[in-house]
Design an enzyme around this catalytic site. Structure first.
Site, PDB file in Angstrom:
ATOM      1  CB  SER A 100      29.793  47.077  40.402  1.00 30.80           C
ATOM      2  OG  SER A 100      29.549  46.947  39.019  1.00 30.80           O
ATOM      3  N   GLY A 157      30.846  39.595  29.009  1.00 33.29           N
ATOM      4  CA  GLY A 157      31.555  39.207  30.217  1.00 33.29           C
ATOM      5  C   GLY A 157      31.464  37.731  30.523  1.00 33.29           C
ATOM      6  CG  ASP A 177      25.799  43.212  38.148  1.00 38.92           C
ATOM      7  OD1 ASP A 177      26.764  43.003  37.395  1.00 38.92           O
ATOM      8  OD2 ASP A 177      25.489  44.353  38.544  1.00 38.92           O
TER       9      ASP A 177
END
EC number: 2.1.1.266
Length: 404
Positions: A100, A157, A177
């Protein structure tokens, strides 16, 4: 737990769904001149070698990018994603697959900011090296590099969202994710998004998740629907019927909060093709749901005990009535003998004959024998949708999640 390494799963069917949707979100964000901030809570290594020991050991790319590599006449929305993957393989041989962060670097404009987070010590080191190589390559080609507009942090995160929202430009695309190695990841995702929406309600938040047999996975989408976002969209892709042992990842989903208004139409155009190309058996299918924020009485009904009642302001077909309920929170139910726009005692309108349902099959044939309508609410609820309509059945079992 830090045992998860995405190199073993790079390019699988879950990656195809995730990165295809991510590309579409970037294209939508790019339509406005104002720069935006891209935040990746679990970035991984950024780039993966499909001829590496990890990738060849599982060969999961054969369930995803492999069948699409030489595909022709693909739907238009899928082309930007496939072009991106092929651009990093100029020889024509399928050797590298993007994570990503690489997708974001290629799709975002030069003035857009990238904030990348990774907790695994080995992967964050590789991510730093891959970003450095990408910047050096741009410099060699005489292109302007992002420089300080891309920042990589070795950290959590989830916690980092607090300090980044709202962003300076008041525009942000956030991808969440985690590996979902432990069941606490599901709660962490929901809690982080609830706080993020409190700080920055207009941001676009995309959540990838595995569709597994475990309770946390089955309940996850419904919990995300209760978050205070203006709108949501949920899409899942299943490539095969799970085996009796439940091993392997057969299905995954992307849940987008504040999605682009154009995304649903693009998904309905593309998902049948992905089912046809990636599907392994008759269990291959996709589902698409779209709805609005649950508030007040509607939220309370969804969280209460007993059978689930149709939700008034979610655009989802009711398994009990066969249509979405338009009753708003606090609005009284119609009494027996009444219809909307008709007074008590009026003759009920003649019920409409339900349209025959057609099943989507992996070979792309939708001209199967029409199914008879359900004769009772219980029977209707037990039927699993096999087309792109709203999903009314629980997720398929599995025991392994993919990431990034």
């Amino acid at each position: 737990m830090l045992s998860y390494r995405h190199a073993f799963h790079a390019g699988n069917h879950a990656d195809v769904l995730k990165h295809f949707v991510q590309v579409q979100l970037h294209l939508y964000m790019n339509q406005k001149d104002v720069p935006y901030t891209y935040i990746d809570t679990h970035s991984g290594a950024g780039v993966y070698a499909l001829d590496s020991f990890q990738a060849t050991k599982t060969a999961e790319f054969d369930t995803g990018i492999g069948p699409l590599w030489n595909a022709t006449e693909v739907p238009a929305p899928l082309k930007p994603y496939l072009d991106l993957v092929k651009s990093m393989n100029p020889s024509g041989k399928m050797r590298y697959y993007p994570g990503s962060p690489y997708v974001a670097d290629q799709m975002a404009r030069l003035d857009d900011r990238l904030r990348l987070f990774e907790l695994h010590p080995a992967d964050v080191k590789i991510l730093h090296e891959n970003v450095r190589k990408a910047e050096a390559h741009k410099a060699e080609q005489g292109e302007r590099a992002r420089g300080k507009r891309v920042i990589i942090e070795h950290g959590d995160g989830f916690q980092s969202l607090k300090k980044l929202l709202p962003p300076p430009s008041r525009r942000a695309l956030v991808l969440v994710d985690p590996p979902y190695e432990v069941k606490d990841d599901y709660k962490k995702v929901r809690d982080a998004l609830e706080e993020a929406l409190g700080r920055f309600p207009s941001g676009m938040y995309a959540v990838w998740y595995p569709v597994l047999q475990r309770m946390e996975s089955r309940q996850f989408p419904d919990k995300l629907k209760r978050l205070p976002a203006k709108e949501w969209l949920n899409v899942t892709l299943t490539i095969s019927t799970p085996g009796p042992d439940g091993i392997g990842l057969h299905s995954s989903g992307m849940f987008i909060l504040n999605p682009p208004y154009t995304l649903e139409a693009m998904l309905r155009e593309t998902m049948p093709y992905l089912v046809q190309v990636l599907g392994k058996d008759s269990g291959a299918r996709f589902t698409i749901e779209r709805g609005t924020q649950l508030t007040g009485a509607a939220s309370a009904r969804l969280a209460g005990e007993g059978p689930r009642a149709p939700v008034g302001n979610a655009r989802r077909a009711s398994p009990l009535s066969g249509k979405g309920s338009l009753r708003l929170p606090g609005q009284s139910m119609l009494r027996e003998g009444e219809e909307e726009g008709r007074g008590p005692g009026a003759k009920p309108a003649k019920p409409a004959t339900p349209a025959p349902r057609r099943a989507w099959r992996p070979d792309g044939n939708t001209q199967g024998k029409p199914q008879a309508p359900a004769s009772s609410p219980a029977r209707a609820e037990s039927k699993r949708p096999s087309d792109g309509g709203p999903r009314t059945a629980g997720p398929r079992p599995g025991n392994r999640s993919g990431k990034r």
